[in-house]
Scaffold this motif. Structure first.
Motif, PDB file in Angstrom:
ATOM      1  N   VAL A 180      44.421  43.842  50.972  1.00 34.47           N
ATOM      2  CA  VAL A 180      45.231  42.628  51.114  1.00 34.47           C
ATOM      3  C   VAL A 180      44.446  41.407  50.657  1.00 34.47           C
ATOM      4  CG1 VAL A 180      46.312  41.093  52.800  1.00 34.47           C
ATOM      5  CG2 VAL A 180      46.702  43.553  52.920  1.00 34.47           C
ATOM      6  N   ASP A 181      43.200  41.313  51.060  1.00 32.94           N
ATOM      7  CA  ASP A 181      42.374  40.177  50.664  1.00 32.94           C
ATOM      8  C   ASP A 181      42.243  40.110  49.143  1.00 32.94           C
ATOM      9  OD1 ASP A 181      40.477  37.973  51.497  1.00 32.94           O
ATOM     10  OD2 ASP A 181      39.124  39.211  50.305  1.00 32.94           O
ATOM     11  N   THR A 182      42.037  41.250  48.518  1.00 33.63           N
ATOM     12  CA  THR A 182      41.932  41.307  47.062  1.00 33.63           C
ATOM     13  C   THR A 182      43.250  40.914  46.406  1.00 33.63           C
ATOM     14  OG1 THR A 182      40.249  43.040  47.193  1.00 33.63           O
ATOM     15  CG2 THR A 182      41.411  42.796  45.095  1.00 33.63           C
ATOM     16  N   ALA A 183      44.358  41.396  46.961  1.00 37.86           N
ATOM     17  CA  ALA A 183      45.674  41.073  46.408  1.00 37.86           C
ATOM     18  C   ALA A 183      45.950  39.580  46.478  1.00 37.86           C
ATOM     19  CB  ALA A 183      46.752  41.851  47.144  1.00 37.86           C
ATOM     20  N   LEU A 184      45.612  38.948  47.603  1.00 38.08           N
ATOM     21  CA  LEU A 184      45.836  37.511  47.738  1.00 38.08           C
ATOM     22  C   LEU A 184      44.957  36.725  46.773  1.00 38.08           C
ATOM     23  CD1 LEU A 184      46.141  37.198  51.622  1.00 38.08           C
ATOM     24  CD2 LEU A 184      47.952  36.785  49.934  1.00 38.08           C
ATOM     25  N   ARG A 185      43.761  37.195  46.550  1.00 39.58           N
ATOM     26  CA  ARG A 185      42.870  36.522  45.602  1.00 39.58           C
ATOM     27  C   ARG A 185      43.385  36.656  44.176  1.00 39.58           C
ATOM     28  NH1 ARG A 185      38.679  38.862  43.264  1.00 39.58           N
ATOM     29  NH2 ARG A 185      38.533  40.474  44.883  1.00 39.58           N
ATOM     30  N   LEU A 186      43.889  37.839  43.829  1.00 42.05           N
ATOM     31  CA  LEU A 186      44.398  38.069  42.478  1.00 42.05           C
ATOM     32  C   LEU A 186      45.726  37.366  42.226  1.00 42.05           C
ATOM     33  CD1 LEU A 186      43.669  41.867  41.889  1.00 42.05           C
ATOM     34  CD2 LEU A 186      42.591  39.922  40.749  1.00 42.05           C
ATOM     35  N   LEU A 187      46.449  37.062  43.288  1.00 49.92           N
ATOM     36  CA  LEU A 187      47.765  36.442  43.143  1.00 49.92           C
ATOM     37  C   LEU A 187      47.671  35.153  42.335  1.00 49.92           C
ATOM     38  CD1 LEU A 187      50.765  36.669  43.994  1.00 49.92           C
ATOM     39  CD2 LEU A 187      50.176  35.322  46.018  1.00 49.92           C
ATOM     40  N   ASP A 188      46.638  34.356  42.546  1.00 47.08           N
ATOM     41  CA  ASP A 188      46.479  33.107  41.804  1.00 47.08           C
ATOM     42  C   ASP A 188      46.250  33.367  40.321  1.00 47.08           C
ATOM     43  OD1 ASP A 188      46.820  31.440  43.966  1.00 47.08           O
ATOM     44  OD2 ASP A 188      44.704  31.383  44.475  1.00 47.08           O
ATOM     45  N   GLU A 189      45.691  34.493  40.006  1.00 45.92           N
ATOM     46  CA  GLU A 189      45.387  34.825  38.607  1.00 45.92           C
ATOM     47  C   GLU A 189      46.584  35.439  37.897  1.00 45.92           C
ATOM     48  OE1 GLU A 189      42.658  38.192  36.369  1.00 45.92           O
ATOM     49  OE2 GLU A 189      41.833  37.182  38.134  1.00 45.92           O
ATOM     50  N   THR A 190      47.295  36.313  38.572  1.00 49.70           N
ATOM     51  CA  THR A 190      48.340  37.094  37.905  1.00 49.70           C
ATOM     52  C   THR A 190      49.753  36.612  38.182  1.00 49.70           C
ATOM     53  OG1 THR A 190      48.601  38.661  39.745  1.00 49.70           O
ATOM     54  CG2 THR A 190      46.855  39.121  38.147  1.00 49.70           C
ATOM     55  N   GLY A 191      49.958  35.886  39.305  1.00 45.36           N
ATOM     56  CA  GLY A 191      51.314  35.618  39.751  1.00 45.36           C
ATOM     57  C   GLY A 191      51.917  36.875  40.353  1.00 45.36           C
ATOM     58  N   LEU A 192      53.067  36.711  41.006  1.00 43.27           N
ATOM     59  CA  LEU A 192      53.669  37.843  41.699  1.00 43.27           C
ATOM     60  C   LEU A 192      54.075  38.956  40.735  1.00 43.27           C
ATOM     61  CD1 LEU A 192      54.676  39.145  44.285  1.00 43.27           C
ATOM     62  CD2 LEU A 192      56.795  37.840  44.057  1.00 43.27           C
ATOM     63  N   ASP A 193      54.648  38.594  39.609  1.00 44.16           N
ATOM     64  CA  ASP A 193      55.122  39.613  38.665  1.00 44.16           C
ATOM     65  C   ASP A 193      53.983  40.445  38.091  1.00 44.16           C
ATOM     66  OD1 ASP A 193      57.717  38.794  39.046  1.00 44.16           O
ATOM     67  OD2 ASP A 193      57.776  37.516  37.264  1.00 44.16           O
ATOM     68  N   GLY A 217      49.196  27.101  48.847  1.00 42.24           N
ATOM     69  CA  GLY A 217      47.821  27.554  48.669  1.00 42.24           C
ATOM     70  C   GLY A 217      47.702  28.826  47.851  1.00 42.24           C
ATOM     71  N   TYR A 218      48.836  29.452  47.537  1.00 44.48           N
ATOM     72  CA  TYR A 218      48.842  30.690  46.757  1.00 44.48           C
ATOM     73  C   TYR A 218      49.871  30.568  45.636  1.00 44.48           C
ATOM     74  CZ  TYR A 218      46.679  32.541  51.020  1.00 44.48           C
ATOM     75  OH  TYR A 218      45.862  32.743  52.105  1.00 44.48           O
ATOM     76  N   ARG A 219      49.517  31.031  44.472  1.00 41.74           N
ATOM     77  CA  ARG A 219      50.490  31.095  43.386  1.00 41.74           C
ATOM     78  C   ARG A 219      51.639  32.016  43.810  1.00 41.74           C
ATOM     79  NH1 ARG A 219      49.033  30.165  37.828  1.00 41.74           N
ATOM     80  NH2 ARG A 219      50.828  30.518  36.462  1.00 41.74           N
ATOM     81  N   ASP A 220      52.871  31.551  43.656  1.00 39.20           N
ATOM     82  CA  ASP A 220      54.057  32.310  44.092  1.00 39.20           C
ATOM     83  C   ASP A 220      54.014  32.610  45.586  1.00 39.20           C
ATOM     84  OD1 ASP A 220      55.215  32.374  41.547  1.00 39.20           O
ATOM     85  OD2 ASP A 220      54.254  34.267  41.020  1.00 39.20           O
ATOM     86  N   GLY A 221      53.330  31.759  46.351  1.00 35.29           N
ATOM     87  CA  GLY A 221      53.199  32.013  47.782  1.00 35.29           C
ATOM     88  C   GLY A 221      54.532  32.108  48.495  1.00 35.29           C
ATOM     89  N   ALA A 222      55.489  31.257  48.122  1.00 34.20           N
ATOM     90  CA  ALA A 222      56.791  31.274  48.795  1.00 34.20           C
ATOM     91  C   ALA A 222      57.564  32.546  48.459  1.00 34.20           C
ATOM     92  CB  ALA A 222      57.603  30.043  48.410  1.00 34.20           C
ATOM     93  N   LYS A 223      57.449  33.021  47.231  1.00 33.89           N
ATOM     94  CA  LYS A 223      58.122  34.269  46.863  1.00 33.89           C
ATOM     95  C   LYS A 223      57.527  35.454  47.624  1.00 33.89           C
ATOM     96  CE  LYS A 223      59.767  33.282  42.176  1.00 33.89           C
ATOM     97  NZ  LYS A 223      59.676  33.693  40.744  1.00 33.89           N
TER      98      LYS A 223
END
Length: 217
Positions: free
Chosen positions: A11-24, A92-98
């Motif tokens: 989960v920690d890794t996924a949240l960190r990568l979210l800013d780089e990749t976006g949800l899609d 605080g997260y890319r696509d955080g609301a999605k």
């Protein structure tokens, strides 16, 4: 089960990568590559991407709750503070609301904060059902607002293609002048617009649900 890999690490890794990749772009395969394991190793912990999103949303809420101060005694201030805090956490997260929207929380860590907020309403004279309606209305407003905000600004200082008010206005038929002129109010000034919208929500709660009002259907 693969050694040295636990759900919290994923989960920690996924949240960190979210800013780089976006949800899609956030896939189990991408996360596995970052963790230097094979993708099937993640399926020991998460059956699919939705299960991972549920865990990510739960962790986001846990982090948000960890920094919360005591709620004000006034219901309007408590609701306003809660919605502002939720928006800040999601931004605080890319696509955080999605990520947060429509997920199923995986534990009951939310209960303490939810109880505290509802208790403020109940002490102010709200029925529990009306307190829940007030809270969920503010919650839904905030989630929806941030989804739209992050569509325009996926990251701070970044504007997504297609959201330029001037180009939008130039492309719209002049017969629809009001629609053309609306671009700046749709795609700019999100801080001001959020606060004004939140004031509308609070006023609506007071008018429709407040303990001194005659309840409306």
């Amino acid at each position: 089960m693969p050694p040295k890999l636990d759900p919290a690490q994923v989960v920690d890794t996924a949240l960190r990568l979210l800013d780089e990749t976006g949800l899609d772009g956030l896939t189990l395969r991408r996360i596995a590559t970052e963790l230097d394991v094979k993708a099937p190793a993640l399926y020991w912990h998460f059956a699919n991407k939705q299960a991972l999103l549920d865990a990510m949303a739960t962790e986001m809420l846990r982090r948000m709750s960890a920094g919360h101060a005591t709620l004000p005694d006034t219901w309007s201030e408590a609701l306003t503070l809660t919605c502002r805090g939720l928006r800040a956490a999601l931004l605080g997260y890319r696509d955080g609301a999605k990520v947060f929207s429509g997920t199923r929380l995986t534990d009951h860590g939310f209960a303490e904060g939810q109880h505290a907020l509802l208790a403020v309403f109940v002490r102010a004279g709200f029925e529990l059902a009306d307190a829940v309606q007030a809270f969920t209305t503010g919650y839904a407003y905030t989630i929806g607002f941030v989804i739209e905000e992050q569509a325009v600004h996926p990251a701070p200082g970044e504007r997504a293609p297609g959201y330029d008010p001037e180009r939008r206005a130039a492309a719209i038929d002049p017969a629809y002048a009001l629609a053309a002129a609306a671009g700046h109010d749709l795609f700019d000034g999100f801080e001001r617009r959020f606060e004004r919208g939140l004031a509308v929500v609070v006023a609506g709660v007071e008018h429709v649900l407040g303990p001194s009002t005659t309840k409306r259907p």
